[in-house]
Every structure is written in C-alpha cells, then in structure tokens.
Design a protein around this motif. Structure first.
Motif, short mmCIF file in Angstrom:
data_model
loop_
_atom_site.label_atom_id
_atom_site.label_comp_id
_atom_site.label_asym_id
_atom_site.label_seq_id
_atom_site.Cartn_x
_atom_site.Cartn_y
_atom_site.Cartn_z
N GLU A 83 0.80 -1.22 0.00
CA GLU A 83 0.00 0.00 0.00
C GLU A 83 0.84 1.28 0.00
OE1 GLU A 83 -3.40 -2.44 2.52
OE2 GLU A 83 -2.49 -0.66 3.42
N LYS A 107 -2.37 0.60 -7.27
CA LYS A 107 -3.54 1.06 -8.03
C LYS A 107 -4.76 1.21 -7.13
CE LYS A 107 -4.31 -0.55 -12.19
NZ LYS A 107 -4.00 0.56 -13.11
N SER A 108 -4.79 0.44 -6.05
CA SER A 108 -5.93 0.48 -5.13
C SER A 108 -5.67 1.46 -4.00
CB SER A 108 -6.19 -0.92 -4.57
OG SER A 108 -7.10 -0.87 -3.49
N HIS A 110 -6.87 0.91 -1.08
CA HIS A 110 -7.10 0.10 0.12
C HIS A 110 -6.05 0.41 1.19
CE1 HIS A 110 -8.33 -3.53 2.39
NE2 HIS A 110 -7.05 -3.61 2.69
N ARG A 133 -3.70 -9.90 2.54
CA ARG A 133 -4.20 -9.23 1.33
C ARG A 133 -4.08 -10.14 0.11
NH1 ARG A 133 -3.76 -3.88 -0.83
NH2 ARG A 133 -5.15 -3.83 -2.66
N GLU A 137 -6.93 -11.43 -2.83
CA GLU A 137 -7.06 -10.78 -4.13
C GLU A 137 -5.71 -10.57 -4.80
OE1 GLU A 137 -8.33 -6.66 -3.79
OE2 GLU A 137 -7.73 -6.66 -1.68
N VAL A 139 -3.08 -8.04 -6.51
CA VAL A 139 -2.70 -6.65 -6.23
C VAL A 139 -1.87 -6.13 -7.40
CG1 VAL A 139 -1.43 -5.11 -4.69
CG2 VAL A 139 -2.75 -7.02 -3.74
N ASP A 140 -2.26 -4.97 -7.93
CA ASP A 140 -1.55 -4.35 -9.04
C ASP A 140 -0.87 -3.06 -8.59
OD1 ASP A 140 -2.39 -6.30 -10.80
OD2 ASP A 140 -4.06 -5.12 -11.60
#
Length: 244
Positions: A83, A107-108, A110, A133, A137, A139-140
């Motif tokens: 993040e 990109k997120s 979150h 995380r 999902e 993660v990009d």
C-alpha cells in the motif's frame, strides 16, 4: 520499506555478466535518498557504526540538516508493503541521451489498519498484512517513469533532490501484478538466501546513473559475494521454471 523486482527472460547483453537474462529494479518508499552523494553516504555509514547517526546530520562543519528534515517529512508508519509507493531515488538511462527515474504506485486505495496504534505495532504486522491481502485478491502496482527535462533542477549526481512533477509528470509505463496466492514464506526465505539483486543487472539502455549508482555496483557485488560465501551458496540466476 523497500521493494526489489527481478524481471526474468530479458534478452540482450547485460552490464553484469553474472546474470544473463534478468533485469533488476530496486526502490524504497521515500522519493529522495537519505544522502545526496557517495561522500555523504560514507559519512553517514561511519556515524552509524559508532551509533551516532544524528551527528552526521548535525555536524557543525558539514551539516546535513536539510537531508534530515526531508527524510523526516517522508517517514511514516506504513500500513502494508502493498500500500506504499516506491521510488528509485537515483536516475537511470531510458535509451541513449535520456535520463529518468522510476516508481511503483498501488492502483488500489485500500488501507489496512495498523494494529495497536498509538502503541508499537507487532514486529510482524507488515508480513501479516501482505499475507492476508494476497490471500484474498490480486494486487496491481503501476510502474511510472519520470523523464529528466531540466539538468539543473533534476540532477543526476545529487540523489537528495526531488525531481519536480510540474517539470515532468510521472507517466505509467507498465503494471506489476502480484496474483492472488497463499504466500509461501518457506519458499521466500529460500529465495532470500539464493537471490542477488543489483541495479547493474540490466541492459545498457537502462544503465544506472550518478555517483551513488556507480558505488552501488561495487558494494552490491561485494556484499553478494560475501553472503554467498558465508552461506556456502553459489550465485543463483532464477528462471521461470523456479517460480512456485
């Protein structure tokens, strides 16, 4: 925090011949380096060995107060390795005659709550945040490039200068995708023993620039050789067949 990315199956002559098919990208989560040049870096390392880092920054004869302030502005408690943005801090070639810096951006939006704040978080909270995380999902992260457009305000030899985005905005050029997975930390620990990262694991068109990068070529190679000798492990170049 830092991130080390090793791209596999990259063709073309490499500047370090110990690996023939890799390209390494190394970045940290502060947009400028803690020292501007290798002489300042050597001073900081000497002070660190004496457990007196603060005297490097507050030395009355050769003060680095501005570097201390800049790093203080960037320092914060991170929520997760997935993040935070990461920055090369030092420049690289982007083809003949063009310098650039690169960065990685989630990109997120979150954000994982940091446990126990305002008390000290658990020592492994970043590891747990990454594991949880990725178990849910993919993660990009966007890989962005900022090209040098002003040789004075965007210097090659001073890594403590933040390149102004109003002179050259960061442009997305690729996506780093971390697929959803159960993180195998035993495999990760094994790879940590075997892998060697060096910004000079690259093709000539992406050669590292600046005095700190020239020093890193020698330092990273020497540290890698020492670690492999101490661990009795030979140098290892991974391929796609080594992926879990």
């Amino acid at each position: 925090m830092s991130i080390s990315v090793k791209i596999l199956e990259v063709t073309g002559p490499k500047l370090l011949h110990e690996e023939r098919f890799t390209q390494d990208f190394l970045a940290v989560c502060t947009p400028t380096f803690v020292t501007g040049d290798i002489q300042s870096n050597a001073s900081l390392q000497r002070a660190s060995l004496q457990n007196a880092t603060i005297y490097h920054f507050l030395n009355l004869r050769q003060s680095h107060v501005l570097d201390l302030i800049m790093q203080g502005l960037w320092t914060k408690t991170q929520s997760s390795p997935l993040e935070a943005p990461y920055f090369s801090c030092v420049p690289y070639l982007m083809g003949e005659g063009q310098a650039m810096q690169y960065s990685f951006w989630p990109k997120s939006g979150h954000r994982t709550p940091v446990p126990r704040l305002p008390r000290r978080p658990p020592d492994d909270y970043l590891r747990l945040a990454l594991e949880q995380r990725l178990s849910r999902e993919t993660v990009d992260l966007d890989m962005k490039v900022q090209v040098q457009t002003d040789s004075f305000r965007m210097p090659l030899e001073n890594a403590s200068v933040l390149w102004p985005e109003n002179l050259s905005p960061r442009v997305t050029v690729a996506t780093l995708r971390l697929p959803q997975q159960a993180v195998d930390f035993a495999y990760a620990a094994k790879m940590a023993r075997l892998l060697s990262f060096n910004p000079w694991h690259c093709i000539a068109d992406h050669r590292p620039l600046g005095n700190q990068s020239r020093a890193r070529k020698v330092m990273y190679t020497a540290l890698s050789d020492l670690r492999h000798r101490m661990n009795a492990e030979p140098h290892f170049e991974p391929s796609s067949s080594d992926l879990p």
